[in-house]
Design an enzyme around this catalytic site. Structure first.
Site, short mmCIF file in Angstrom:
data_model
loop_
_atom_site.label_atom_id
_atom_site.label_comp_id
_atom_site.label_asym_id
_atom_site.label_seq_id
_atom_site.Cartn_x
_atom_site.Cartn_y
_atom_site.Cartn_z
N LYS A 33 0.84 -1.21 0.00
CA LYS A 33 0.00 0.00 0.00
C LYS A 33 0.88 1.26 0.00
O LYS A 33 2.06 1.19 0.36
CB LYS A 33 -0.93 -0.02 1.21
CG LYS A 33 -0.21 0.05 2.54
CD LYS A 33 -1.16 -0.23 3.71
CE LYS A 33 -0.42 -0.15 5.03
NZ LYS A 33 -1.16 -0.75 6.14
N ARG A 118 -10.63 -0.29 15.41
CA ARG A 118 -10.41 0.60 14.29
C ARG A 118 -11.29 0.13 13.12
O ARG A 118 -12.17 0.82 12.69
CB ARG A 118 -8.92 0.62 13.90
CG ARG A 118 -8.59 1.62 12.84
CD ARG A 118 -7.11 1.64 12.50
NE ARG A 118 -6.65 0.39 11.87
CZ ARG A 118 -5.44 0.23 11.35
NH1 ARG A 118 -4.56 1.21 11.39
NH2 ARG A 118 -5.10 -0.91 10.78
N TYR A 249 16.86 29.90 4.37
CA TYR A 249 15.76 30.63 5.01
C TYR A 249 16.05 30.86 6.49
O TYR A 249 16.47 29.94 7.19
CB TYR A 249 14.45 29.85 4.89
CG TYR A 249 13.80 29.95 3.55
CD1 TYR A 249 13.33 31.18 3.05
CD2 TYR A 249 13.63 28.82 2.75
CE1 TYR A 249 12.72 31.26 1.81
CE2 TYR A 249 13.02 28.90 1.51
CZ TYR A 249 12.57 30.13 1.05
OH TYR A 249 11.97 30.21 -0.17
N MET A 295 11.77 24.01 -0.10
CA MET A 295 10.81 23.17 -0.81
C MET A 295 11.50 22.23 -1.80
O MET A 295 11.19 21.04 -1.86
CB MET A 295 9.77 24.03 -1.53
CG MET A 295 8.61 23.20 -2.04
SD MET A 295 7.38 24.17 -2.93
CE MET A 295 6.64 25.11 -1.64
C1 LIG Z 1 -0.31 -1.73 6.86
C2 LIG Z 1 -0.88 -3.00 7.34
C3 LIG Z 1 -0.05 -4.11 7.61
C4 LIG Z 1 1.45 -4.05 7.57
O1 LIG Z 1 1.97 -3.52 8.76
P1 LIG Z 1 3.53 -3.47 9.04
O2 LIG Z 1 3.63 -3.02 10.44
O3 LIG Z 1 4.11 -2.48 8.08
O4 LIG Z 1 4.07 -4.83 8.81
C5 LIG Z 1 -0.67 -5.31 7.95
N1 LIG Z 1 -2.02 -5.41 8.04
C6 LIG Z 1 -2.83 -4.35 7.82
C7 LIG Z 1 -4.30 -4.54 7.95
C8 LIG Z 1 -2.30 -3.12 7.47
O5 LIG Z 1 -3.12 -2.07 7.27
#
Ligand SMILES: *Cc1c(COP(=O)(O)O)cnc(C)c1O
Length: 340
Positions: A33, A118, A249, A295
């Site tokens: 992701k 969550r 800056y 930037m």
């Molecule tokens: C992001 C995520 C992971 C991976 O977590 P890490 O700590 O990076 O290994 C696993 N399961 C879910 C549901 C996630 O959202």
């Protein structure tokens, strides 16, 4: 523009440690992701595929489409606008309402809230959810949960694990009643994984560890992972400044002597979090970032054409008062990638 170099042998080293810990490559699902935590979705997908990984986890269907050729199974965490169909896609169900939104025959993994509060359905509605999935003719291929503190020294992890154990046995009973195949069970992320002595689940969702980091309390004996990403910047200009002249800056950097400095093509616009001039950051070669990060520019006491800004983000994360995840994930996806 700056560039990101991905170290293939480090990546394979980490995948080997992870696969050995869970017992086989088939049980590893690489979490890709958010542009593979800033490493490049396609680049990492191809490398994982070359290593022999068959499962991936993403957030959206758009991401899944891009990496479809490289994996046997792709778990989609938070998107149920299914406009394309692929046998390899498996959609995570986070609420009872999600079940109604999906078309017949979709592969689904049901997320159960075992204490993080969550995402996921509550345990009390497990039977209702599985029955709903059955009636809607969705294919229940997995059941998952997520730990809220796998990385901390607390009993929460064991408590959630025992709750999930109960979910597993209830699921088996419900599925047998309905003549449904038993789905795959998975709960561990990177830090959870290394707290299992004998890994006994069907899949591990491994994010940060494949990239070479773990935020886990050092009290746990962690494996020796190697950071995959290094960030490089290119020189724009060199100048000599005199003693007592200030740089950047706010003029927060004051030259103590005459010195040669250069400007490089990296800044917070590229997702390299801003240093405000009070934090002292040195690169792996020992150069210093002088004053504030702009930037699109940083000043460094070097005249090398190319400077490695980091090849390990742990120190930088500490300096920025954050975690390794944030340092790599905020990097702009447009930064070119090179695999070495
Ligand atoms: C992001 C995520 C992971 C991976 O977590 P890490 O700590 O990076 O290994 C696993 N399961 C879910 C549901 C996630 O959202």
């Amino acid at each position: 523009m700056a560039k990101i170099v991905l170290n293939k042998s480090h990546y394979f080293h980490n995948l080997k440690i992870i696969s050995e810990h869970v017992g086989s490559k088939e049980k590893v699902a690489v979490v890709l992701k958010d542009n593979a935590y800033g490493h490049g979705l396609l680049e990492i997908a191809k490398l994982a595929n070359e290593f022999g990984i068959e499962n991936a986890v993403v957030r959206t269907i758009e991401e899944a489409k891009k990496i479809e050729p490289f994996f046997r199974q792709i778990l989609i965490l938070a998107d149920n606008n299914l406009n394309t169909y692929s046998h390899s896609f498996h959609i995570v169900i986070n609420t009872l309402e999600d079940i109604q939104r999906l078309p017949e025959n979709t592969n689904v993994h049901l997320k159960v809230d075992t204490g993080m509060h969550r995402n996921g359905i509550s345990i009390e509605t497990l039977e209702e959810a599985i029955l709903g999935i059955y009636k809607k003719k969705l294919n229940l291929t997995g059941i998952l949960t997520h730990y809220r503190s796998a990385d901390e020294l607390s009993c929460d992890f064991f408590w959630q694990r025992s709750v999930f154990k109960q979910v597993k046995s209830e699921t088996k009973i419900i599925c047998e009643k309905l003549f449904l195949p038993i789905p795959k069970f998975h709960s561990a992320n990177s830090s959870g994984l290394f707290r299992f002595k004998n890994f006994d689940e069907d899949l591990v969702r491994v994010g940060i560890a494949q990239y070479g980091y773990l935020e886990t309390n050092i009290i746990f004996s962690n494996p020796k992972l190697k950071p995959v990403m290094s960030l490089w910047a290119n020189k724009i200009a060199t100048r000599t400044i005199k003693k007592n002249q200030k740089v950047g800056y706010g003029g927060t950097y004051l030259a103590k002597n005459d010195m040669k400095i250069s400007t490089y093509d990296l800044g917070y616009g590229d997702g390299f979090l801003r240093l405000n001039g009070t934090q002292k950051y040195t690169t792996p070669k020992g150069y210093e970032i002088l004053g504030r990060v702009s930037m699109d520019n940083i000043s460094i006491n070097s005249d090398d054409d190319e400077v490695c800004i980091f090849d390990d983000v742990k120190e930088l994360a500490k300096l920025q008062n954050t975690i390794t995840y944030e340092i790599t994930t905020t990097l702009n996806p447009n930064i070119p990638k090179e695999i070495r």
